[in-house]
Scaffold this motif. Structure first.
Motif, PDB file in Angstrom:
ATOM      1  N   GLY A  48      -3.034   6.922   8.447  1.00 28.38           N
ATOM      2  CA  GLY A  48      -2.840   7.955   7.435  1.00 28.38           C
ATOM      3  C   GLY A  48      -1.458   8.579   7.510  1.00 28.38           C
ATOM      4  O   GLY A  48      -0.825   8.847   6.497  1.00 28.38           O
TER       5      GLY A  48
ATOM      6  N   ALA B 109       1.333   4.984   6.919  1.00 29.09           N
ATOM      7  CA  ALA B 109       1.410   4.349   5.590  1.00 29.09           C
ATOM      8  C   ALA B 109       1.157   5.326   4.459  1.00 29.09           C
ATOM      9  O   ALA B 109       1.836   5.274   3.433  1.00 29.09           O
ATOM     10  CB  ALA B 109       0.420   3.197   5.513  1.00 29.09           C
ATOM     11  N   PHE B 110       0.188   6.223   4.621  1.00 27.51           N
ATOM     12  CA  PHE B 110      -0.178   7.119   3.530  1.00 27.51           C
ATOM     13  C   PHE B 110       0.828   8.251   3.346  1.00 27.51           C
ATOM     14  O   PHE B 110       0.871   8.873   2.305  1.00 27.51           O
ATOM     15  CB  PHE B 110      -1.558   7.723   3.745  1.00 27.51           C
ATOM     16  CG  PHE B 110      -2.666   6.715   3.838  1.00 27.51           C
ATOM     17  CD1 PHE B 110      -2.490   5.388   3.500  1.00 27.51           C
ATOM     18  CD2 PHE B 110      -3.912   7.109   4.277  1.00 27.51           C
ATOM     19  CE1 PHE B 110      -3.528   4.475   3.593  1.00 27.51           C
ATOM     20  CE2 PHE B 110      -4.963   6.202   4.376  1.00 27.51           C
ATOM     21  CZ  PHE B 110      -4.762   4.880   4.032  1.00 27.51           C
ATOM     22  N   SER B 111       1.596   8.556   4.363  1.00 27.86           N
ATOM     23  CA  SER B 111       2.566   9.650   4.248  1.00 27.86           C
ATOM     24  C   SER B 111       3.989   9.128   4.449  1.00 27.86           C
ATOM     25  O   SER B 111       4.727   8.956   3.491  1.00 27.86           O
ATOM     26  CB  SER B 111       2.264  10.748   5.271  1.00 27.86           C
ATOM     27  OG  SER B 111       1.103  11.458   4.931  1.00 27.86           O
TER      28      SER B 111
ATOM     29  N   LEU C  64       1.070   3.874  -3.120  1.00 22.93           N
ATOM     30  CA  LEU C  64       0.687   5.275  -2.920  1.00 22.93           C
ATOM     31  C   LEU C  64       1.816   6.195  -3.377  1.00 22.93           C
ATOM     32  O   LEU C  64       1.570   7.219  -4.023  1.00 22.93           O
ATOM     33  CB  LEU C  64       0.347   5.547  -1.455  1.00 22.93           C
ATOM     34  CG  LEU C  64      -1.031   5.092  -1.012  1.00 22.93           C
ATOM     35  CD1 LEU C  64      -1.153   5.155   0.501  1.00 22.93           C
ATOM     36  CD2 LEU C  64      -2.110   5.945  -1.661  1.00 22.93           C
TER      37      LEU C  64
ATOM     38  N   ARG D 275       1.628   6.361  -7.036  1.00 24.13           N
ATOM     39  CA  ARG D 275       0.497   7.195  -7.452  1.00 24.13           C
ATOM     40  C   ARG D 275       0.825   8.676  -7.261  1.00 24.13           C
ATOM     41  O   ARG D 275       0.457   9.512  -8.079  1.00 24.13           O
ATOM     42  CB  ARG D 275      -0.741   6.807  -6.630  1.00 24.13           C
ATOM     43  CG  ARG D 275      -2.004   7.590  -6.879  1.00 24.13           C
ATOM     44  CD  ARG D 275      -2.582   7.384  -8.257  1.00 24.13           C
ATOM     45  NE  ARG D 275      -2.903   6.014  -8.543  1.00 24.13           N
ATOM     46  CZ  ARG D 275      -4.104   5.539  -8.745  1.00 24.13           C
ATOM     47  NH1 ARG D 275      -5.141   6.324  -8.661  1.00 24.13           N
ATOM     48  NH2 ARG D 275      -4.285   4.282  -9.040  1.00 24.13           N
ATOM     49  N   PHE D 276       1.568   8.991  -6.181  1.00 21.57           N
ATOM     50  CA  PHE D 276       1.986  10.374  -5.934  1.00 21.57           C
ATOM     51  C   PHE D 276       3.096  10.800  -6.891  1.00 21.57           C
ATOM     52  O   PHE D 276       3.405  11.977  -6.998  1.00 21.57           O
ATOM     53  CB  PHE D 276       2.503  10.554  -4.506  1.00 21.57           C
ATOM     54  CG  PHE D 276       1.493  10.327  -3.419  1.00 21.57           C
ATOM     55  CD1 PHE D 276       0.123  10.400  -3.642  1.00 21.57           C
ATOM     56  CD2 PHE D 276       1.918  10.033  -2.134  1.00 21.57           C
ATOM     57  CE1 PHE D 276      -0.798  10.187  -2.618  1.00 21.57           C
ATOM     58  CE2 PHE D 276       1.007   9.821  -1.106  1.00 21.57           C
ATOM     59  CZ  PHE D 276      -0.345   9.896  -1.351  1.00 21.57           C
TER      60      PHE D 276
ATOM     61  N   MET E  38       0.832  -1.199   0.000  1.00 22.77           N
ATOM     62  CA  MET E  38       0.000   0.000   0.000  1.00 22.77           C
ATOM     63  C   MET E  38       0.869   1.253   0.000  1.00 22.77           C
ATOM     64  O   MET E  38       0.630   2.182  -0.787  1.00 22.77           O
ATOM     65  CB  MET E  38      -0.927   0.013   1.206  1.00 22.77           C
ATOM     66  CG  MET E  38      -1.784   1.262   1.303  1.00 22.77           C
ATOM     67  SD  MET E  38      -2.948   1.244   2.668  1.00 22.77           S
ATOM     68  CE  MET E  38      -1.875   1.054   4.074  1.00 22.77           C
ATOM     69  N   SER E  39       1.881   1.293   0.846  1.00 21.68           N
ATOM     70  CA  SER E  39       2.745   2.466   0.935  1.00 21.68           C
ATOM     71  C   SER E  39       3.487   2.698  -0.374  1.00 21.68           C
ATOM     72  O   SER E  39       3.551   3.826  -0.878  1.00 21.68           O
ATOM     73  CB  SER E  39       3.754   2.303   2.077  1.00 21.68           C
ATOM     74  OG  SER E  39       3.083   2.185   3.304  1.00 21.68           O
TER      75      SER E  39
ATOM     76  N   GLY F 144       3.881  16.324   5.052  1.00 20.05           N
ATOM     77  CA  GLY F 144       2.702  15.648   5.579  1.00 20.05           C
ATOM     78  C   GLY F 144       2.605  15.941   7.061  1.00 20.05           C
ATOM     79  O   GLY F 144       3.613  15.952   7.757  1.00 20.05           O
TER      80      GLY F 144
ATOM     81  N   ALA G  69       5.097   5.839   2.532  1.00 23.43           N
ATOM     82  CA  ALA G  69       5.018   6.058   1.081  1.00 23.43           C
ATOM     83  C   ALA G  69       6.227   6.868   0.623  1.00 23.43           C
ATOM     84  O   ALA G  69       6.841   6.578  -0.412  1.00 23.43           O
ATOM     85  CB  ALA G  69       3.719   6.780   0.718  1.00 23.43           C
TER      86      ALA G  69
END
Length: 181
Positions: free
Chosen positions: A145, A148-150, A123, A126-127, A119-120, A137, A153
Motif C-alpha cells: 500500500g 505501489a498505492f502511494s 492508480l 485514477r487519482f 498498477m502504480s 501518504g 503512483a
C-alpha cells in the motif's frame, strides 16, 4: 529472527537502515546478524554479507546513503548499470514483499516490474495526479500500500510525495496544510 529469515530468503545485496528511531536501537538489532555493525570507532575488519547503508546518521561498518550514491555515479559503474537497466523486462522482479502471515515465519511475494508499474501508473491516473500535485501518504513504505498505492503512483506522474516517519493525526493534518497537499 524475522530479519535474518528475510535477508536470507531475499539474498539481499544492500541493507538500508537507520541507526535509531523512536528509542529503538537498530544497530543493536543488526549486531546479531552483522557483528561488524557497532557503535565502536574501530569495527572488526572483513566485509559484511551485504553492503550496509545508513539512511541518516552513521555507523561503523556501514556507508552513508550519500557515499552509496557517489559510488553509483562513479564512471567505472556506468557500463554495469546500463547493462542491468537494459536487462529489465516487464517480467523482471521489482518488489519482494514479506508478510508474517499466521505462522510468524516471513513469506515472500515477488512482484514483477510490469504489474507494479501498470498498477502504480493507473492508480495515479485514477487519482488524477499531475506534476504540480503534492500528495500526502503515510502508510508504511515497506508495505504494498505504501509502495505501489502511494509512493510509486505519485512518482510515476512526477508529483511530490509528502510523508511522516510515523502517523499522528494532528501532525498529518498540519503537514498537509503546510505542504499544500
Amino acid at each position: 529472527r524475522e530479519l535474518r529469515v528475510v535477508l536470507a530468503k531475499s539474498e539481499a545485496k544492500v541493507l538500508l537502515f537507520i541507526p535509531e528511531f523512536n528509542g529503538i536501537d537498530y544497530i543493536e538489532r543488526l549486531r546479531g546478524i552483522y557483528p561488524e555493525v557497532t557503535r565502536d570507532k574501530n569495527p572488526p575488519s572483513g566485509p559484511p554479507a551485504c553492503k550496509l547503508v545508513t539512511l541518516r546518521g552513521s555507523a561503523p561498518g556501514a556507508v552513508s546513503l550519500d557515499e552509496l550514491m557517489t559510488e553509483g555515479r562513479a564512471p567505472e559503474n556506468a557500463a554495469p548499470q546500463l547493462a542491468a537497466e537494459s536487462a529489465v523486462t516487464s517480467a523482471s522482479p521489482a518488489l519482494l514483499q514479506f508478510t508474517s502471515g499466521t505462522t510468524s515465519t516471513p513469506k515472500a511475494a515477488l512482484l514483477a516490474h510490469g504489474a507494479v508499474a501498470r498498477m502504480s501508473f493507473e492508480l495515479g491516473e485514477r487519482f488524477g495526479l499531475t506534476p504540480e500535485d503534492r500528495y500526502f501518504g503515510c502508510p508504511p513504505i515497506c508495505h504494498l500500500g505504501g509502495t505501489a498505492f502511494s509512493l510509486l503512483a505519485v512518482l510515476s506522474h512526477g508529483a511530490t510525495f509528502v510523508t511522516l516517519p510515523v502517523f499522528e493525526a494532528g501532525l498529518a493534518l498540519a503537514t498537509m496544510a503546510t505542504e499544500g497537499c
